[in-house]
Design a protein around this motif. Structure first.
Motif, PDB file in Angstrom:
ATOM      1  N   THR A 103      39.043  41.549  48.813  1.00  0.00           N
ATOM      2  CA  THR A 103      37.809  40.773  48.941  1.00  0.00           C
ATOM      3  C   THR A 103      37.529  40.003  47.663  1.00  0.00           C
ATOM      4  N   GLY A 104      37.746  40.658  46.526  1.00  0.00           N
ATOM      5  CA  GLY A 104      37.531  39.997  45.241  1.00  0.00           C
ATOM      6  C   GLY A 104      38.447  38.817  45.024  1.00  0.00           C
TER       7      GLY A 104
ATOM      8  N   GLY B 171      39.360  36.963  47.535  1.00  0.00           N
ATOM      9  CA  GLY B 171      39.102  36.032  48.630  1.00  0.00           C
ATOM     10  C   GLY B 171      40.106  36.145  49.757  1.00  0.00           C
TER      11      GLY B 171
ATOM     12  N   GLY C 197      37.238  39.441  54.413  1.00  0.00           N
ATOM     13  CA  GLY C 197      35.784  39.348  54.432  1.00  0.00           C
ATOM     14  C   GLY C 197      35.310  38.511  55.611  1.00  0.00           C
TER      15      GLY C 197
ATOM     16  N   VAL D  81      32.981  34.885  56.715  1.00  0.00           N
ATOM     17  CA  VAL D  81      32.297  33.632  56.365  1.00  0.00           C
ATOM     18  C   VAL D  81      31.453  33.219  57.565  1.00  0.00           C
TER      19      VAL D  81
ATOM     20  N   ASP E 114      26.543  31.279  55.399  1.00  0.00           N
ATOM     21  CA  ASP E 114      27.102  31.066  54.061  1.00  0.00           C
ATOM     22  C   ASP E 114      27.326  29.589  53.780  1.00  0.00           C
TER      23      ASP E 114
ATOM     24  N   ASN F 257      25.743  31.262  45.475  1.00  0.00           N
ATOM     25  CA  ASN F 257      26.828  31.981  46.149  1.00  0.00           C
ATOM     26  C   ASN F 257      28.153  31.668  45.455  1.00  0.00           C
ATOM     27  N   GLU F 258      28.659  32.626  44.699  1.00  0.00           N
ATOM     28  CA  GLU F 258      29.898  32.444  43.943  1.00  0.00           C
ATOM     29  C   GLU F 258      31.053  33.253  44.521  1.00  0.00           C
ATOM     30  N   SER F 259      30.996  33.513  45.802  1.00  0.00           N
ATOM     31  CA  SER F 259      32.033  34.299  46.471  1.00  0.00           C
ATOM     32  C   SER F 259      33.396  33.629  46.361  1.00  0.00           C
TER      33      SER F 259
ATOM     34  N   LEU G  48      35.859  34.049  48.318  1.00  0.00           N
ATOM     35  CA  LEU G  48      36.241  33.676  49.672  1.00  0.00           C
ATOM     36  C   LEU G  48      35.594  32.352  50.065  1.00  0.00           C
ATOM     37  N   LEU G  49      34.323  32.172  49.714  1.00  0.00           N
ATOM     38  CA  LEU G  49      33.652  30.906  50.012  1.00  0.00           C
ATOM     39  C   LEU G  49      34.306  29.759  49.247  1.00  0.00           C
TER      40      LEU G  49
END
Length: 297
Positions: free
Chosen positions: A85-86, A88, A91, A93, A142, A283-285, A287-288
């Motif tokens: 997940t970290g 990306g 997870g 979206v 998101d 939002n600093e994901s 994955l995003l």
């Protein structure tokens, strides 16, 4: 009881030898023996039967070995999932979408993202532009695909700094006609020639920005907007045009959706259909960020 105690026990129970288990664990044998005894004391049961010549599992030890392995495996799986997940790689979206976006290149891009990220779950919400912006602020989604009014430099007023936007798609706006329509023989259609053609429209409640932009475009050319039929799904609009019931204006990206119509440029050239990605600035994901990067490509 700590997870390391379970690993100590599993190592000894697997090899049935304290020396070999200690070597695999990169520790001395006496501390390993002490930790196993502490574990037995905490459980109130003898897990291993020790003699000078061998080590054997007791009945409680066999039962506990199965449980310990399951617990450690689940913990390792959780750690691996968090690390993916970290990076990306996994997870969820949550995406804001409008049905008319099916007329663009965006479905293909979503498909490519899904193929490249099989462990990522895409959750699609059909929302108008205004509802997408509200959903972004509330955290319900998101990211959203936001249509700009034709010719505008902005999606619509946004809270300063709260949301970020990036243009990801620009499609020319073109006329779509039945193959048998008299104007289909032209390679480029003067906009005024569309004045008398009945129009097949996407319902305003389904896509108010798109609808209002088309109306504004007709008004700028001094033409009346004669809606003959309305539909709330892209395939239905194209189906009505194919049946010869009228014409419509669509992004050029829709040309792959139907073989029963023709797409023609309009002059003077109308503004492009521009779609921006919108997301919360906070939002600093990872994955995003990966999703945004692929959509922009």
């Amino acid at each position: 009881m700590e997870l390391r105690h379970l690993r100590y026990f599993i190592a000894v129970a697997t090899d049935l030898h304290f020396g070999r288990a200690a070597a695999k664990l990169d520790m001395a044998q006496p501390p390993l023996s002490q930790q196993i005894r502490k574990l037995e004391d905490e459980l109130g049961a003898k897990l291993l039967h020790r003699t000078k010549r061998r080590v054997q599992l007791t009945n409680p030890g066999r039962t506990f070995l199965d449980e310990a392995r399951a617990i450690v495996a689940r913990a390792d799986e959780a750690v691996a999932k968090i690390r993916r997940t970290g990076r990306g790689e996994t997870g969820r979206v949550s995406v804001g979408w409008q049905a008319w976006s099916d007329w663009t290149d965006l479905p293909r891009r979503l498909g490519r993202f899904g193929a490249q990220n099989p462990e990522v779950h895409l959750e699609i919400h059909n929302l108008s532009v205004g509802d997408q912006i509200a959903a972004l602020h509330s955290g319900r989604i998101d990211i959203g695909f936001l249509l700009r009014p034709f010719g505008s430099e902005k999606v619509q007023p946004l809270d300063t700094g709260a949301l970020k936007t990036k243009i990801v798609l620009r499609h020319p706006l073109v006329a779509v006609l039945p193959r048998t329509h008299e104007l289909s023989a032209l390679k480029q259609i003067p906009f005024r020639r569309l004045a008398d053609a009945p129009y097949i429209s996407f319902k305003r409640e389904s896509a108010p920005v798109f609808y209002d932009s088309v109306v504004s475009l007709y008004n700028r050319h001094g033409l009346s907007f004669k809606v003959r039929h309305e539909a709330d799904h892209p395939s239905t609009v194209l189906g009505l045009v194919t049946a010869g019931l009228g014409i419509t204006l669509l992004p050029l990206g829709a040309q792959h959706l139907s073989s029963g119509v023709v797409f023609r440029a309009v002059s003077p050239r109308p503004p492009t259909v521009d779609i921006a990605l919108g997301w919360r600035a906070e939002n600093e994901s990872p994955l995003l960020a990966k999703f945004i990067k692929l959509m922009r490509e």
